[in-house]
Write a protein that holds these residues in place. Structure first.
Motif, short mmCIF file in Angstrom:
data_model
loop_
_atom_site.label_atom_id
_atom_site.label_comp_id
_atom_site.label_asym_id
_atom_site.label_seq_id
_atom_site.Cartn_x
_atom_site.Cartn_y
_atom_site.Cartn_z
N TYR A 14 0.86 -1.18 0.00
CA TYR A 14 0.00 0.00 0.00
C TYR A 14 0.90 1.25 0.00
CZ TYR A 14 -2.75 -3.68 2.27
OH TYR A 14 -3.35 -4.88 2.59
N TYR A 32 0.88 5.45 0.69
CA TYR A 32 0.18 6.59 1.26
C TYR A 32 1.01 7.85 1.03
CZ TYR A 32 -2.97 3.65 4.04
OH TYR A 32 -3.94 2.76 4.45
N GLN A 77 1.54 11.82 2.70
CA GLN A 77 1.24 12.71 3.82
C GLN A 77 1.83 14.08 3.51
OE1 GLN A 77 2.77 11.60 7.76
NE2 GLN A 77 0.83 12.30 8.64
N GLY A 126 -3.04 14.62 7.37
CA GLY A 126 -3.09 13.20 7.68
C GLY A 126 -2.63 12.34 6.53
N LEU A 127 -2.68 11.03 6.77
CA LEU A 127 -2.27 10.06 5.75
C LEU A 127 -3.39 9.88 4.73
CD1 LEU A 127 -0.85 7.56 8.27
CD2 LEU A 127 0.47 8.40 6.35
N PHE A 153 -4.58 7.55 1.56
CA PHE A 153 -4.37 6.33 0.79
C PHE A 153 -4.22 6.67 -0.69
CE2 PHE A 153 -4.80 2.12 -0.77
CZ PHE A 153 -5.74 2.14 -1.79
N TYR A 204 -3.21 0.38 -3.76
CA TYR A 204 -3.04 -0.93 -3.11
C TYR A 204 -2.69 -1.93 -4.22
CZ TYR A 204 -5.01 -5.41 -1.33
OH TYR A 204 -5.24 -6.73 -0.99
N PHE A 213 4.62 7.08 2.26
CA PHE A 213 4.79 5.89 3.09
C PHE A 213 4.29 4.66 2.35
CE2 PHE A 213 6.21 7.79 6.94
CZ PHE A 213 5.62 9.04 6.99
N PHE A 215 4.03 -0.35 8.34
CA PHE A 215 4.55 0.76 7.55
C PHE A 215 6.07 0.82 7.55
CE2 PHE A 215 0.96 3.46 6.38
CZ PHE A 215 -0.06 2.91 7.14
#
Lengths: 114, 112
Positions: free
Chosen positions: A33, A35, A37, A42-43, A45, A48, A91, A105
């Protein structure tokens, strides 16, 4: 047992260049996955993937961004023609094929576009 | 799009217990409650997860309400190293792409 490995940890690119971020999942994990930021946020998405398949890319910007997870080697998040707004921490996380839906992570890759 | 609600910030004193609440009134029967935390300039770290029963591990305890519409992460004795943003998220039993959205979390401040 090594965790999720990301490299580079820090990357500086000029506007218009390409950025490639690599992620090696934990041993035995076949789900990856990505991500993003942004500073003070915030994180979010992005995508995937399983080996050789994109399962959900609903969080990926429609242009300039792509991701892959080949049969051999790390997962790659590629950003073409970077702009200042792409500056962020990216991330990667992974989870095992079977049982358990906990994701683990990496330490992140910090992209700065100048 | 997060399905959970958390206070923006909380403050506690070192060596005291901390109770971090999370509301998830739309939780479904197959959703697991997961907690992660993120220290400054680091990746998120898994803390604990549960389904119905309270859970304990070396890092924390998770208390889940009987109706599962809320939960509380408990740090029994906070240290300065526990200062972080704590995220509560819902993950369906099958994993996958659902339930991968993190909200803004709770910024936990620990006073010495």
């Amino acid at each position: 047992n090594a965790g999720v490995m990301q490299n580079p940890r820090h990357l500086v690119r000029r506007r218009g260049q390409e950025a490639r971020l690599r992620c090696s999942p934990m041993k035995g994990h076949s789900h990856v996955y990505w991500y993003r930021q942004l500073p003070e946020e915030g994180l979010k998405f992005m995508v995937y993937l399983q080996k050789e398949n994109i399962i959900d890319e609903s969080g990926m910007p429609k242009e300039r961004f792509s991701a892959e997870f080949p049969k051999e080697g790390p997962s790659i998040l590629r950003i073409q023609q970077v702009v200042r707004g792409d500056s962020a921490a990216y991330f990667c996380a992974s989870s095992p094929l079977a049982a358990g839906n906990t994701i683990y992570f990496g330490e992140g890759s910090w992209l700065t576009v100048v | 799009d997060a399905k959970t609600t958390q206070p923006n910030s909380m403050e506690s004193n070192e060596e005291e217990p901390v109770h971090l609440p999370c509301n998830h009134s739309t939780i479904s029967g197959t959703d697991y409650i997961h907690w992660y935390r993120q220290l400054p300039s680091q990746g998120p770290e898994y803390v604990i997860h549960g389904l119905t029963s309270n859970v304990n591990n070396r890092m924390a305890s998770l208390a889940i309400a009987e109706d599962r519409k809320s939960s509380t992460l408990i740090l029994h004795r906070a240290t300065l190293r526990d200062a972080a943003v704590y995220y509560c998220i819902l993950r369906p039993a099958g994993g996958g792409a659902d339930g991968l959205t993190f909200g803004k979390g709770t910024h936990l401040i620990i006073q010495p």
